[in-house]
Write a protein that holds these residues in place. Structure first.
Motif, PDB file in Angstrom:
ATOM      1  N   ASP A  60       0.851  -1.195   0.000  1.00 61.15           N
ATOM      2  CA  ASP A  60       0.000   0.000   0.000  1.00 61.15           C
ATOM      3  C   ASP A  60       0.885   1.242   0.000  1.00 61.15           C
ATOM      4  O   ASP A  60       1.677   1.451   0.912  1.00 61.15           O
ATOM      5  CB  ASP A  60      -0.899  -0.020   1.237  1.00 61.15           C
ATOM      6  CG  ASP A  60      -1.961   1.079   1.205  1.00 61.15           C
ATOM      7  OD1 ASP A  60      -1.711   2.142   0.595  1.00 61.15           O
ATOM      8  OD2 ASP A  60      -3.027   0.887   1.808  1.00 61.15           O
ATOM      9  N   ILE A  61       0.748   2.073  -1.012  1.00 59.11           N
ATOM     10  CA  ILE A  61       1.607   3.258  -1.142  1.00 59.11           C
ATOM     11  C   ILE A  61       1.389   4.235   0.007  1.00 59.11           C
ATOM     12  O   ILE A  61       2.308   4.973   0.390  1.00 59.11           O
ATOM     13  CB  ILE A  61       1.370   3.964  -2.511  1.00 59.11           C
ATOM     14  CG1 ILE A  61       2.487   4.979  -2.803  1.00 59.11           C
ATOM     15  CG2 ILE A  61       0.001   4.600  -2.571  1.00 59.11           C
ATOM     16  CD1 ILE A  61       3.850   4.393  -2.946  1.00 59.11           C
TER      17      ILE A  61
ATOM     18  N   THR B 242      12.245   6.349  -4.544  1.00 55.69           N
ATOM     19  CA  THR B 242      12.303   5.762  -5.890  1.00 55.69           C
ATOM     20  C   THR B 242      11.006   5.091  -6.307  1.00 55.69           C
ATOM     21  O   THR B 242      10.835   4.777  -7.494  1.00 55.69           O
ATOM     22  CB  THR B 242      13.459   4.736  -5.985  1.00 55.69           C
ATOM     23  OG1 THR B 242      13.178   3.613  -5.131  1.00 55.69           O
ATOM     24  CG2 THR B 242      14.781   5.355  -5.572  1.00 55.69           C
ATOM     25  N   ILE B 243      10.083   4.847  -5.364  1.00 56.38           N
ATOM     26  CA  ILE B 243       8.804   4.215  -5.712  1.00 56.38           C
ATOM     27  C   ILE B 243       7.616   5.136  -5.441  1.00 56.38           C
ATOM     28  O   ILE B 243       6.470   4.702  -5.476  1.00 56.38           O
ATOM     29  CB  ILE B 243       8.614   2.874  -4.972  1.00 56.38           C
ATOM     30  CG1 ILE B 243       8.668   3.045  -3.449  1.00 56.38           C
ATOM     31  CG2 ILE B 243       9.640   1.854  -5.436  1.00 56.38           C
ATOM     32  CD1 ILE B 243       8.296   1.787  -2.662  1.00 56.38           C
ATOM     33  N   CYS B 244       7.901   6.405  -5.169  1.00 57.64           N
ATOM     34  CA  CYS B 244       6.820   7.367  -4.904  1.00 57.64           C
ATOM     35  C   CYS B 244       6.147   7.821  -6.199  1.00 57.64           C
ATOM     36  O   CYS B 244       6.761   7.833  -7.264  1.00 57.64           O
ATOM     37  CB  CYS B 244       7.377   8.598  -4.178  1.00 57.64           C
ATOM     38  SG  CYS B 244       7.699   8.342  -2.433  1.00 57.64           S
ATOM     39  N   SER B 245       4.897   8.212  -6.077  1.00 55.52           N
ATOM     40  CA  SER B 245       4.167   8.761  -7.226  1.00 55.52           C
ATOM     41  C   SER B 245       4.642  10.182  -7.501  1.00 55.52           C
ATOM     42  O   SER B 245       5.302  10.812  -6.665  1.00 55.52           O
ATOM     43  CB  SER B 245       2.666   8.766  -6.934  1.00 55.52           C
ATOM     44  OG  SER B 245       2.384   9.693  -5.888  1.00 55.52           O
ATOM     45  N   ALA B 246       4.272  10.710  -8.661  1.00 57.15           N
ATOM     46  CA  ALA B 246       4.670  12.071  -9.031  1.00 57.15           C
ATOM     47  C   ALA B 246       4.137  13.097  -8.038  1.00 57.15           C
ATOM     48  O   ALA B 246       4.843  14.037  -7.655  1.00 57.15           O
ATOM     49  CB  ALA B 246       4.172  12.386 -10.443  1.00 57.15           C
ATOM     50  N   ASN B 247       2.894  12.922  -7.604  1.00 56.36           N
ATOM     51  CA  ASN B 247       2.313  13.873  -6.646  1.00 56.36           C
ATOM     52  C   ASN B 247       3.030  13.835  -5.304  1.00 56.36           C
ATOM     53  O   ASN B 247       3.257  14.885  -4.676  1.00 56.36           O
ATOM     54  CB  ASN B 247       0.818  13.582  -6.449  1.00 56.36           C
ATOM     55  CG  ASN B 247      -0.016  14.017  -7.637  1.00 56.36           C
ATOM     56  OD1 ASN B 247       0.380  14.930  -8.374  1.00 56.36           O
ATOM     57  ND2 ASN B 247      -1.156  13.384  -7.838  1.00 56.36           N
ATOM     58  N   GLN B 248       3.384  12.621  -4.855  1.00 53.27           N
ATOM     59  CA  GLN B 248       4.127  12.505  -3.603  1.00 53.27           C
ATOM     60  C   GLN B 248       5.493  13.179  -3.723  1.00 53.27           C
ATOM     61  O   GLN B 248       5.945  13.869  -2.806  1.00 53.27           O
ATOM     62  CB  GLN B 248       4.297  11.029  -3.225  1.00 53.27           C
ATOM     63  CG  GLN B 248       3.021  10.378  -2.712  1.00 53.27           C
ATOM     64  CD  GLN B 248       3.202   8.889  -2.487  1.00 53.27           C
ATOM     65  OE1 GLN B 248       3.770   8.184  -3.302  1.00 53.27           O
ATOM     66  NE2 GLN B 248       2.714   8.401  -1.353  1.00 53.27           N
TER      67      GLN B 248
END
Length: 428
Positions: A182-183, A231-237
């Motif tokens: 879960d992100i 490295t695994i975060c979304s663009a918004n994060q």
């Protein structure tokens, strides 16, 4: 899934194993036992029958290590943990470990809760190696679900053993990368790391906080784990991180700790790389000031700093400066077996360095045979090793047997996944 209770293997042979004595449980003895160098030579001489015997002998020793993780002696427990670590770092043991994953997880949990210092450090490292062996999926998720609360409690507990907190800061990062599904939970874990390394930011009066070397190392480990999860975060994060942390991270470049300065520099380079992936026209308001700081560290002649620290620092910050100024990265080629891989970005470097920290000299073997690590680095399914290649690589028949078994299982697993997907599509 209910946890499996330990069972003795049929025939009673394993049930007769006696716990290691304190003398036998030294790291040197256990590391020797956990290697397969002693059984490999037998396999070379005796062919396939001896290979089977060697494999049984190796697994018998691993079962002994697992049993000894609950021994009354702290020295024996730690030695058993180190023995399992050595085995997992240097071999692919998916089938053996998968069947015993909850038993091993229980042992890790017990050692983290009741052990001290070195034992907790070893248990935290073993948790990472267990997840690396299992790869991403339900099995590693089960392991991490059990251990994550314990990791976070140790990390946040200021009275906990500092060595344990340092180890957990690193292990929590990699286990999250491998096993978190879960992100939002990834983001929550990143906030745990932020709560630590931000304490090294400058105080309100612009001075560096007074931090002990041990505490500084904890903050360094937290920062590097945080960088790994970037490295695994979304663009918004990432946009939120850039807004919140990029203006303040350069403050860590003023730290008295060379490891903190280097970790901060590499994290800044990583953030610039990620920012430019999102927006090729990315601009940083304090860019000129940052470049001046990086240039000063790349040419540091401070007489009060050790020569080795200065050499290490200058080398790193020359690369960091190029990354910030030009978006450049100094590529490095990693050769393993008949293959090669290029480390061509800060993202890939942070990921590679983290895995290598846990598997050490076994990294090349895992790059060849570990399905999960090959997937992370986009290397495709493991390649089968023939006898000619085996001779050229100077590896034993037994090692080739283990490698090709892992490769065959990985290919079968991949085909089964593909078939499952086709079935799913057909049912709609």
């Amino acid at each position: 899934m209910p946890r499996n209770k330990k069972k003795n293997s049929k025939g009673g042979q394993h049930g007769a194993v006696q716990p290691f004595s304190d003398e036998d449980a030294s790291i040197e003895t256990l590391s020797h036992c956990s290697s397969i160098s002693d059984v490999t030579s037998v396999a070379d001489e005796g062919g396939e029958a001896s290979e089977d015997t060697a494999l049984e002998d190796f697994q018998y020793k691993l079962k002994g290590f697992i049993d000894s993780t609950v021994d009354k002696s702290a020295k024996t427990r730690q030695g058993a943990l180190d023995g399992l670590k050595t085995a997992m770092a240097t071999r692919i043991l998916y089938e053996f470990i998968s069947e015993r994953r909850m038993t091993i997880t229980d042992s890790i949990e017990r050692c983290l809760k009741k052990g001290k210092g070195e034992e907790q450090r070893a248990a935290a490292s073993l948790a990472c190696l267990l997840c690396i062996q299992l790869g991403s999926g339900i099995e590693s998720e089960e392991v991490f679900k059990t251990l994550k609360p314990i990791f976070k409690n140790i990390l946040a507990d200021g009275s906990a053993n500092m060595q344990a907190r340092q180890a957990v800061a690193t292990s929590l990062g990699l286990c999250t990368l491998v096993a978190e599904d879960d992100i939002l939970d990834v983001q929550a874990t990143m906030e745990c790391f932020e709560n630590l390394f931000t304490r090294a930011y400058l105080k309100g009066d612009g001075t560096c906080p007074s931090i002990s070397p041990q505490t500084s190392q904890l903050y360094v480990n937290a920062l590097l784990s945080w960088a790994l999860l970037l490295t695994i975060c979304s663009a918004n994060q990432l946009k939120d991180v850039l807004k919140k942390h990029l203006p303040r991270l350069p403050q860590l470049l003023q730290s008295d700790d060379v490891n903190m300065r280097i970790a901060a520099g590499e994290t800044i380079a990583l953030l610039f790389e990620l920012a430019r992936d999102i927006d090729s026209e990315f601009e940083f308001v304090e860019w000129d000031e940052l470049c001046d700081k990086l240039n000063a560290l790349a040419t540091d002649c401070n007489k009060h700093r050790a020569k080795t620290d200065k050499r290490k620092q200058r080398s790193v910050f020359r690369d960091v400066l190029k990354a910030v100024e030009e978006g450049d990265f100094q590529s490095e080629t990693i050769r393993f077996g008949t293959e090669r891989m290029t480390i061509d970005s800060w993202v890939r470097k942070r990921t590679y360095d983290t895995f290598r920290e846990f598997v050490g000299s076994g990294m090349n073997y895992h790059l060849q045979a570990n399905e999960f690590i090959r997937d992370v680095f986009e290397l495709g399914p493991p390649i089968l090793v023939d006898s000619a290649t085996m001779k050229a690589m100077k590896i034993s028949r037994f090692e080739r047997h283990l490698h090709n078994s892992a490769a065959f299982k990985a290919r079968t697993k991949a085909r089964n996944k593909f078939r499952d997907k086709r079935v799913d599509v057909g049912e709609f």
